[in-house]
Design an enzyme around this catalytic site. Structure first.
Site, short mmCIF file in Angstrom:
data_model
loop_
_atom_site.label_atom_id
_atom_site.label_comp_id
_atom_site.label_asym_id
_atom_site.label_seq_id
_atom_site.Cartn_x
_atom_site.Cartn_y
_atom_site.Cartn_z
CB THR A 49 19.15 -38.20 -0.80
OG1 THR A 49 18.05 -39.02 -1.17
CG2 THR A 49 19.39 -37.16 -1.88
CB CYS B 169 -1.23 -0.75 5.36
SG CYS B 169 0.50 -1.11 4.99
CB THR C 145 13.05 -38.68 2.92
OG1 THR C 145 14.25 -39.17 3.53
CG2 THR C 145 12.66 -37.36 3.57
CD GLU D 292 -1.42 -2.39 1.97
OE1 GLU D 292 -2.24 -3.13 2.50
OE2 GLU D 292 -0.18 -2.59 2.02
#
EC number: 3.5.4.26
Length: 367
Positions: A210, A98, A310, A62
């Site tokens: 991994t 705002c 996972t 804004e």
């Protein structure tokens, strides 16, 4: 895929709200833990000002919108309509409220896409405007506004990060060859998308296997529209590894100290530089503990990049919101099977080189 597609003829309010979304999304990956917000000021069918929240701690949408109005047109502000995709704030944070700014500029009408779920706002901004005599309309393109800030909404409504699952699979449904050796099965162009996704999320997670066998860096090297965050920026990317028995050696890339790294394990809690070892309880859900820790540390989103076990843990727990699957044209013939998605709705798909990327949303049963 950035926003839900809408096949319809827009009303004037919808067209200007859509412009708010176009502006807001330019800040993807830069404003967390704040939401992405765009604002448009319209006088008699003409846009005289627009802006968006560009970075965390900076001026809100804004403010930027009103500051963009040319000096020759500032007298029109008090006769214009302000469009904003999320409820204006009514509290003092890093910036003033705002809602007070809007009232001070005597803007007569404000169109809002969605109510802010953040407890310090949540209807208070709307109430402040209405008390000042501002005409307020709420709910224009509400679905699209919610999709844009799905990470922010999930964080505040469900008290956990927004979880994205990502993997690449061969045309015959495998993640890797039988020997599980590292093998690039997706097209090189796809890497740019993956690194863009990394840049847009607060955290990147893999499992021990991994991390051990692929030795990934888990950073953004190919998408420079969003810079790699600094190690001190807690609102941006964190590397996470679930390594219950601390099998990944300290010589691997995840220990290079280049960015914050969390190692979830059953053995110890300590810190060395940017690397944190977080001890989990072995008799409780690992996934739930990881998400709870991320929530407590203000991380609003998490992309899970593997491996198979996972990904399966998140799928089995039902703790995922979105899946991005890269379907490669490569045939492996045998190997590690890809996860099976259930309760998933296809949102979008696109070709990428010889690959096909599909976006899915988790569809939860209504009870």
């Amino acid at each position: 895929m950035d926003l839900l597609k809408v096949d319809q003829v827009f009303s004037d309010d919808e067209r200007y709200m859509w412009r708010c979304l176009e502006l807001a999304i330019q800040a993807a990956g830069r404003v967390a833990p704040n939401p992405m917000v765009g604002a448009v000021l319209v006088y008699q069918g003409c846009i005289i000002g627009e802006g968006y929240h560009q970075q965390s701690g900076g001026p809100h949408a804004e403010v930027n919108c009103l500051q963009s109005v040319p000096a020759s047109q500032r007298h029109l502000i008090s006769q214009s309509t302000l469009y904003v995709n999320l409820e204006p704030c009514a509290h003092y944070g890093k910036t003033p409220p705002c809602a007070d700014l809007i009232v001070a500029h005597r803007i007569p009408r404000v169109v809002i896409g969605q109510v802010d779920p953040f407890p310090a706002v949540q209807g208070r901004g709307i109430a402040r405007l209405q008390q000042a005599g501002v005409q307020v309309q709420v709910g224009v393109l509400e679905k699209q506004c919610g999709w844009l800030n799905r990470r922010f909404f999930t964080f505040h409504q469900h008290h956990r990060p927004y979880v994205i699952l990502k993997w690449a699979q061969s045309r015959d449904g495998y993640l890797a060859p039988p020997n599980r050796q590292r093998m690039e099965i997706s097209h090189p162009y796809t890497r740019y998308w993956v690194h863009r996704w990394r840049a847009e999320e607060a955290a990147i997670l893999v499992g021990a296997r991994t991390a051990l066998h692929d030795n990934p860096r888990l950073n953004n090297r190919y998408w420079y529209a969003i810079a790699q965050p600094s190690a001190s920026d807690t609102g941006r990317s964190v590397r996470m590894v679930i390594d219950p028995h601390l099998q990944v050696p300290g010589t691997h890339h995840i220990f290079d100290q280049s960015m914050p790294t969390w190692i979830f394990n059953f053995l110890e809690s300590r810190q060395e530089g940017n690397t944190h070892w977080i001890r989990l309880q072995p008799n409780a859900s690992v996934v739930e503990q990881v998400l709870a820790y991320a929530y407590a540390n203000q991380l609003q989103s998490l992309i899970v990049e593997g491996g198979a076990a996972t990904l399966k843990h998140f799928l089995d727990a039902g703790l995922w919101d979105e899946a991005r699957v890269i379907y490669s044209s490569t045939l492996l013939g045998d190997g590690l099977p890809a996860p099976v998605l259930q309760h998933a709705q296809l949102l979008d798909e696109m070709p990428c080189g010889t690959d096909r990327i599909c976006w899915y949303q988790h569809v939860r049963s209504q009870k």
